[in-house]
Design an enzyme around this catalytic site. Structure first.
Site, mmCIF file in Angstrom:
data_model
loop_
_atom_site.group_PDB
_atom_site.id
_atom_site.type_symbol
_atom_site.label_atom_id
_atom_site.label_comp_id
_atom_site.label_asym_id
_atom_site.label_seq_id
_atom_site.Cartn_x
_atom_site.Cartn_y
_atom_site.Cartn_z
ATOM 1 N N ARG A 73 0.819 -1.232 0.000
ATOM 2 C CA ARG A 73 0.000 0.000 0.000
ATOM 3 C C ARG A 73 0.836 1.258 0.000
ATOM 4 O O ARG A 73 0.456 2.254 -0.619
ATOM 5 C CB ARG A 73 -1.046 -0.031 1.117
ATOM 6 C CG ARG A 73 -0.543 -0.137 2.496
ATOM 7 C CD ARG A 73 -1.405 -1.049 3.349
ATOM 8 N NE ARG A 73 -0.763 -2.343 3.391
ATOM 9 C CZ ARG A 73 -1.388 -3.491 3.379
ATOM 10 N NH1 ARG A 73 -2.686 -3.535 3.354
ATOM 11 N NH2 ARG A 73 -0.705 -4.614 3.407
ATOM 12 N N THR A 74 1.971 1.255 0.705
ATOM 13 C CA THR A 74 2.743 2.508 0.778
ATOM 14 C C THR A 74 3.291 2.874 -0.602
ATOM 15 O O THR A 74 3.139 3.998 -1.074
ATOM 16 C CB THR A 74 3.887 2.380 1.805
ATOM 17 O OG1 THR A 74 3.325 2.003 3.059
ATOM 18 C CG2 THR A 74 4.629 3.695 1.965
ATOM 19 N N LYS A 100 25.515 -5.759 -6.966
ATOM 20 C CA LYS A 100 26.928 -5.803 -7.400
ATOM 21 C C LYS A 100 27.806 -5.015 -6.445
ATOM 22 O O LYS A 100 28.964 -4.719 -6.757
ATOM 23 C CB LYS A 100 27.056 -5.217 -8.807
ATOM 24 C CG LYS A 100 26.216 -5.894 -9.855
ATOM 25 C CD LYS A 100 26.440 -5.207 -11.203
ATOM 26 C CE LYS A 100 25.432 -5.671 -12.235
ATOM 27 N NZ LYS A 100 25.482 -4.835 -13.441
ATOM 28 N N ARG A 159 12.143 3.806 1.498
ATOM 29 C CA ARG A 159 11.886 2.842 2.574
ATOM 30 C C ARG A 159 13.135 1.995 2.745
ATOM 31 O O ARG A 159 13.679 1.476 1.761
ATOM 32 C CB ARG A 159 10.694 1.947 2.233
ATOM 33 C CG ARG A 159 10.622 0.728 3.155
ATOM 34 C CD ARG A 159 9.343 -0.023 3.018
ATOM 35 N NE ARG A 159 8.231 0.734 3.589
ATOM 36 C CZ ARG A 159 7.038 0.196 3.841
ATOM 37 N NH1 ARG A 159 6.794 -1.069 3.566
ATOM 38 N NH2 ARG A 159 6.079 0.938 4.356
ATOM 39 N N HIS A 173 7.263 6.034 10.438
ATOM 40 C CA HIS A 173 6.539 5.840 9.178
ATOM 41 C C HIS A 173 5.556 7.008 9.096
ATOM 42 O O HIS A 173 4.352 6.855 9.284
ATOM 43 C CB HIS A 173 5.821 4.497 9.219
ATOM 44 C CG HIS A 173 5.300 4.020 7.892
ATOM 45 N ND1 HIS A 173 5.264 4.810 6.761
ATOM 46 C CD2 HIS A 173 4.778 2.819 7.536
ATOM 47 C CE1 HIS A 173 4.745 4.109 5.762
ATOM 48 N NE2 HIS A 173 4.445 2.907 6.201
HETATM 49 C C1 NCD Z 1 3.740 -1.183 7.935
HETATM 50 C C2 NCD Z 1 5.194 -1.016 7.645
HETATM 51 O O1 NCD Z 1 5.733 -1.509 6.670
HETATM 52 O O2 NCD Z 1 5.789 -0.304 8.444
HETATM 53 N N1 NCD Z 1 2.933 -1.326 6.840
HETATM 54 C C3 NCD Z 1 2.563 -0.242 6.102
HETATM 55 O O3 NCD Z 1 3.375 0.463 5.581
HETATM 56 N N2 NCD Z 1 1.253 0.035 6.013
HETATM 57 C C4 NCD Z 1 3.441 -2.075 9.059
HETATM 58 C C5 NCD Z 1 3.952 -3.486 9.035
HETATM 59 O O4 NCD Z 1 4.797 -3.887 8.249
HETATM 60 O O5 NCD Z 1 3.470 -4.244 9.882
#
Ligand code: NCD
Length: 294
Positions: free
Chosen positions: A51-52, A79, A101, A129
């Site tokens: 989703r992100t 590499k 991320r 986050h």
């Molecule tokens: C979360 C994450 O990746 O921090 N998910 C998200 O981005 N909605 C939570 C998780 O991984 O549990």
């Protein structure tokens, strides 16, 4: 705004401003060209995401930007290229805003420092986050009409959760009362947090407006006892003891049958899919605020 690395140091006014902007994007159909018309947003996701990543792509495109997505497992990182060289390479291709991320806490801050370019934190280790938190604030604002005065229990693997890492600052900043609930080994200690903590969900469940569930993050070293589900799973019995107007939230991905039952995940109290939808205008608000600073 130059970068969006976390909500921990945001003042109340700045956070309210972002929630208001997000609410505006949630209720407004944009006329072309959008505020990011012709710009390119690069997504650097060094950890899995559904989703992100997708909501950043949708948000950037709704604002008129192009998107470029980087897949580390198919890249020169394999590499031996460094994170810094990878970021500089992507920026040299004409990317104006990086969405990052990474499993290392502070990686988005490092990229911002190395490059001086706008970076949005899409989740760094167990740290923050911030755009998830912003989407969740928008979800609460739209559902309850206010955030101030709400009482929220964040339940589960608090210590490995970057979602909790952002929410436990953002919610009190906007006037909500937060209780952290989980087994003691997954909770911060009293010296680590000023928030209320509890290892007894049954004592908390009937006294809050929001039960915000978290996944047990095994990949970050969480270990749970065999009684975890009995003590912390949100099932129909606990949902029945919630306040009539109370809701259940979860950032996803859900582990159905662990922290949440199917009946609650798909039930009338669940705001889980609203959280996903609201992630788009929340990310539009952040991208647009950064676009204004370019
Ligand atoms: C979360 C994450 O990746 O921090 N998910 C998200 O981005 N909605 C939570 C998780 O991984 O549990």
């Amino acid at each position: 705004m130059k970068s969006f690395l976390g909500v921990r140091h945001l003042a109340r006014d700045d956070l309210e401003d972002l929630v208001d902007r997000a609410a505006w994007y949630a209720s407004t159909r944009l006329e072309a060209p959008g505020p990011l018309d012709g710009l390119t947003v690069g997504a650097l996701f060094f950890e899995p995401s559904t989703r992100t990543r997708l909501s950043f792509e949708v948000a950037a495109r709704r604002l008129g930007a192009h998107t470029l997505t980087f897949f580390p497992e198919q890249s020169s990182l394999t590499k031996g290229e460094t994170l810094q060289d990878t970021a500089l390479t992507v920026l040299s291709l004409g990317v104006e805003i990086l969405v990052v991320r990474h499993s290392t806490e502070g990686a988005p801050d490092s990229i911002h420092r190395w490059t001086g370019r706008p970076v949005i934190n899409a989740g760094d280790g167990a740290n923050e986050h911030p755009t998830q938190a912003l989407g969740d604030l928008l979800t609460l604002q739209r559902h309850f009409g206010t955030i101030a005065g709400l009482s929220v229990a964040i339940v589960g693997d608090i210590s490995h959760s970057r979602v909790a890492g952002s929410l436990m600052h953002a919610l009190p900043t906007l006037g909500a009362e937060v209780t952290l609930v989980g087994p003691s080994e997954l909770l911060p200690t009293a010296t680590e947090t000023a928030l209320a903590t509890s290892d007894d969900l049954d004592r908390v469940v009937g006294a809050v407006d929001v039960v915000y569930l978290l996944r047990v993050q095994n990949e970050r070293g969480a270990n749970i006892d065999s009684d975890y589900n009995a003590r912390f799973q949100m099932g129909l019995d606990r949902a029945a003891r919630m306040r009539a107007s109370a809701v259940v939230m979860h950032p996803g991905p859900m582990n159905r049958g662990v922290e949440i039952s199917d009946e609650v995940a798909d039930g009338p109290r669940s705001l889980v899919l609203d959280q996903v939808s609201n992630g788009v205008p929340a990310r539009m608000a952040v991208l647009a605020a950064i676009g204004e600073g370019l």
